[in-house]
Design an enzyme around this catalytic site. Structure first.
Site, PDB file in Angstrom:
ATOM      1  CD  GLU A   1      10.073   9.196  13.047  1.00 19.44           C
ATOM      2  OE1 GLU A   1       9.709   8.417  13.740  1.00 19.44           O
ATOM      3  OE2 GLU A   1      10.603   9.239  11.879  1.00 19.44           O
TER       4      GLU A   1
ATOM      5  CB  SER B   1       7.335  14.143  -3.807  1.00 22.12           C
ATOM      6  OG  SER B   1       8.228  15.244  -3.559  1.00 22.12           O
TER       7      SER B   1
ATOM      8  CE  LYS C   1       7.105  12.460   4.435  1.00 18.20           C
ATOM      9  NZ  LYS C   1       7.458  13.449   3.455  1.00 18.20           N
TER      10      LYS C   1
HETATM   11  C1  LIG Z   1       8.854  13.861   3.067  1.00 23.98           C
HETATM   12  C2  LIG Z   1       8.993  14.373   1.582  1.00 23.98           C
HETATM   13  C3  LIG Z   1      10.015  13.857   0.582  1.00 23.98           C
HETATM   14  C4  LIG Z   1      11.030  13.145   1.171  1.00 23.98           C
HETATM   15  O1  LIG Z   1      10.811  11.820   1.484  1.00 23.98           O
HETATM   16  P1  LIG Z   1      11.131  10.413   0.517  1.00 23.98           P
HETATM   17  O2  LIG Z   1      10.952   9.384   1.595  1.00 23.98           O
HETATM   18  O3  LIG Z   1      12.503  10.549   0.128  1.00 23.98           O
HETATM   19  O4  LIG Z   1      10.158  10.497  -0.498  1.00 23.98           O
HETATM   20  C5  LIG Z   1       9.876  14.271  -0.529  1.00 23.98           C
HETATM   21  N1  LIG Z   1       8.643  15.170  -0.911  1.00 23.98           N
HETATM   22  C6  LIG Z   1       8.013  15.457  -0.041  1.00 23.98           C
HETATM   23  C7  LIG Z   1       6.720  16.492  -0.713  1.00 23.98           C
HETATM   24  C8  LIG Z   1       7.747  15.140   1.108  1.00 23.98           C
HETATM   25  O5  LIG Z   1       6.890  15.599   1.963  1.00 23.98           O
END
Ligand SMILES: *Cc1c(COP(=O)(O)O)cnc(C)c1O
Length: 402
Positions: A118, A386, A96
């Site tokens: 938000e 992610s 993010k």
């Molecule tokens: C917020 C988040 C997601 C989901 O958001 P996407 O916009 O679908 O990528 C996925 N993995 C993590 C670690 C997150 O914090």
């Protein structure tokens, strides 16, 4: 599959990916969105902006994030080789920060007085508060009272980072009410404020802009994989909530027809249980949500359905318009993984590789674990990891009685 220009020119000037996307907002908001689009198109072509973003990615986020060959996990499964793109190693622990930095720099460039957003579980809030502290711009985060009580570490971090946290007590006091509240604040003065959307969703230009900021993941990954293996991976997998980490890694491989792209949605307690999953692309249908046309999960009355996932970052009843399009043309295969499979992947990755994944990311790992045994050892699956699981560790330990 399709040739380069098709994807490179997306979205069109009105923000459409095929029939999805657009700006389904009232006229005064459309003006504000058009201003953001103009400013974005201007700075993205400026060398000083690209240089500043590149240096922050390197020295602040810690990019490029490495690709790690999960040898013990692959060995255990006895099939395809699994590789992890380590977005969990970024500053603040997930992908993010990539788009939050972009959005904060854009806000500064546009002379905005305040960044508003938000947050649900607090991940977007912390990443945005971090970026705003760095860039030096006031930040206001709206969060449901119920979530504030549940997500203490993130609430504390946002306070330390100096953002104004606005508790939202109306209705169910969770994400939806936080969106409504943040949006009302934004509407008071869309010229002076900017609403920083946390994924590839919302009205144009956000799906394009957030994708572009996240596309660093795919550009790095493609180059790193080629350099090490002299070829591309056979599969690239990523979890899909709104879809930003997935678009980030997919964007570099869209024209590589031989690379199978797989988006993994949360099946929660089962896709046959309405309200207990958030598998929007697998189970929903084309509709409208939050200023865009996209796949939507709806209840019997045609309102956005209640959704659920063990991973709070994935429980959204809509999905990015580009994913909606990629599903329809068949370029990306969207699959789903249950809470149970996610938990198994969370524990297995932790114990075979010493990497505790975010519950969101564990969905993509779970799909790779499901797919790998049936594939040959010479096949390669690249998983976008992610985020890291520090935020989920206590919860999982309690759930499993550790
Ligand atoms: C917020 C988040 C997601 C989901 O958001 P996407 O916009 O679908 O990528 C996925 N993995 C993590 C670690 C997150 O914090």
């Amino acid at each position: 599959m399709s040739s380069e220009p098709v994807f490179a020119s997306m979205p069109d000037a009105n923000g459409y990916f095929g029939p999805y996307g657009g700006q389904l907002v009232p006229p005064h908001l459309k003006q504000a969105m058009d201003d953001i689009n103009l400013a974005y198109e201007e700075i993205r072509q400026r060398e000083d902006f690209q240089a500043e973003l590149a240096s922050l990615f390197a020295d602040y986020v810690g990019r490029p994030s490495p690709i790690f060959h999960a040898r013990r996990l692959s060995e255990k499964l006895g099939g395809a080789q699994i590789h992890l793109k380590r977005e969990d190693l970024n500053h603040t622990g997930a992908h993010k920060i990539n788009h939050c930095l972009g959005e904060a720099l854009l806000a500064k460039f546009m002379g905005k007085k305040k960044v508003i957003a938000e947050t649900g579980a607090g991940q977007h809030g912390v990443a945005l508060a971090t970026a705003c502290a760095l860039v030096g711009i006031p930040c206001e985060i709206h969060m449901g009272q119920v979530d504030i009580e549940k997500e203490h570490p993130n609430v504390t971090k946002m306070k330390i980072l100096g953002c104004k946290l606005v508790p939202v007590t109306r209705g169910a006091a969770t994400l939806k009410e936080a969106v409504d509240s943040a949006f009302e604040e934004y509407l008071k003065d869309p010229q002076s404020f900017i609403y920083a959307i946390g994924s590839v969703v919302g009205p144009h230009p956000f799906p394009k802009m957030v994708r572009d900021f996240q596309s660093i993941i795919g550009r790095e990954a493609r180059e790193q994989f080629l350099a090490r293996h002299g070829r591309l991976p056979d599969h690239v997998a990523a979890c899909v909530g709104g879809g930003s980490n997935a678009m980030g890694i997919f964007s570099a491989f869209l024209n590589d027809g031989a690379v199978r792209l797989v988006g993994i949605e949360p099946a929660g307690e089962g896709v046959d249980r309405p309200g207990r999953h958030a598998a929007t692309l697998s189970q929903g249908k084309p509709g409208e949500l939050h200023g865009m046309a996209c796949y939507v999960l709806e209840d019997a009355e045609g309102n956005p359905a209640a959704v659920y996932s063990i991973a709070s970052g994935l429980d959204y009843p809509g999905v990015g318009p580009q994913h909606s399009y990629l599903k329809d043309i068949g370029r990306v295969d969207y699959q789903s993984v249950t809470d149970q499979e996610c938990l198994e992947a969370f524990m297995t990755l932790s114990r075979t590789e010493g990497i505790i994944p975010a519950l969101e990311s564990a969905h993509a790992v779970a799909w790779a674990m499901r797919a790998a045994p049936a594939l040959g050892r010479e096949q390669h699956i690249l998983v976008n990891l992610s985020g890291r699981g520090d935020k989920d560790a206590d919860y999982v330990a309690r759930l499993l009685g550790l």
